[in-house]
Design an enzyme around this catalytic site. Sequence first.
Site, mmCIF file in Angstrom:
data_model
loop_
_atom_site.group_PDB
_atom_site.id
_atom_site.type_symbol
_atom_site.label_atom_id
_atom_site.label_comp_id
_atom_site.label_asym_id
_atom_site.label_seq_id
_atom_site.Cartn_x
_atom_site.Cartn_y
_atom_site.Cartn_z
ATOM 1 N N PHE A 121 34.661 36.957 41.736
ATOM 2 C CA PHE A 121 35.770 37.895 41.921
ATOM 3 C C PHE A 121 35.719 38.492 43.321
ATOM 4 C CE2 PHE A 121 37.534 42.222 41.531
ATOM 5 C CZ PHE A 121 38.766 41.954 40.963
ATOM 6 N N ASN A 218 32.528 47.765 37.551
ATOM 7 C CA ASN A 218 33.904 47.285 37.638
ATOM 8 C C ASN A 218 33.970 46.036 36.758
ATOM 9 O OD1 ASN A 218 36.497 46.544 38.295
ATOM 10 N ND2 ASN A 218 35.969 45.713 40.303
ATOM 11 N N PRO A 219 34.099 46.249 35.437
ATOM 12 C CA PRO A 219 34.005 45.115 34.507
ATOM 13 C C PRO A 219 35.344 44.378 34.394
ATOM 14 C CG PRO A 219 34.442 47.106 33.288
ATOM 15 C CD PRO A 219 34.333 47.517 34.743
#
Length: 313
Positions: A121, A218-219
């Site tokens: 990500f 920040n899942p």
Amino acid sequence: MTGLRVTPTAHRGEGLDEALRRGADVLRRAGIEQYRADAELLAAYLLDTDSQGIQGGSYGKTHVTRADVQRFALMGRRITPQDSVRYMELLERRAQRVPLQHITGVAPFYHLEMKVGPGVFIPRPETELLVEEALRVLATYESNARPRVVDLCTGSGAIAAAIKEENPQAEVFAVELSEQALLWARKNLDPQNVHLIPGDIRTSLEDLPGYFDLVLSNPPYIPSHSKPQAPEVAEYDPQMALYGGGEEGMEIPREVIARAHYLLRPGGFFMMEHDDSQEIRVAETLAAQGFVSIYSIQDLNGKPRHTAGYKPR
């Protein structure tokens, strides 16, 4: 992208200002919102990887920035014929909506450049607000000479790396499940001496209950019905890092909250990024888990993006 190829004057190169105008037009027609910025950043990457890229030889820079590119263009500098062609190749990749960060191999985050690429990500500017708040809280722990911090679902390691960079005395851990993301996290965190823990956040650090002063995350949190519109996100960010599970996207965030409560010492601080539609559900989950002094922080667009709270003393 069909119809966007532009052939530069290969036998003599071209002025950098002309190349930038051409590049911005290519990206604008491809639907890139920040077309001028991306054209300049790609030019900086081009020149940064070729010290002879400006005609006349080296320009005396060990790292070329976007500001350097703007200055070179105003000075009327020219790029070589080879780099004129290479620049068009970079632009065409971006016009196909390949993320800029996948082309350059780095993503700016806080005061760092994170190594990124396929399988991880790409860190976002709004997550920097989480880092800023965490550092503010850390600054209040004056009696703790070596605060203990863990970043759950670390991805590229951006949060953990930024905390360690700004607070070198901190003992920082980072947990990540994805094998692909771990490859990038190691590149970013090993030089920082961050403890990178491969594994599931639901079971990792089982032997450290009540150990940490701060738990940050920040899942994955996107609801199942909210597919990202940008091709750079929908097609290139790993699905595993995007969707939180369930219609509301709250399955993984709930697990993160539960684990944070397990890992925090009494009085410890927790903060998590989430979807702007989840503010109330996240706050209710925190309260049900036993957190107190819960509050929300808005992102750069004024939307609720982070929620924080404390484990009771």
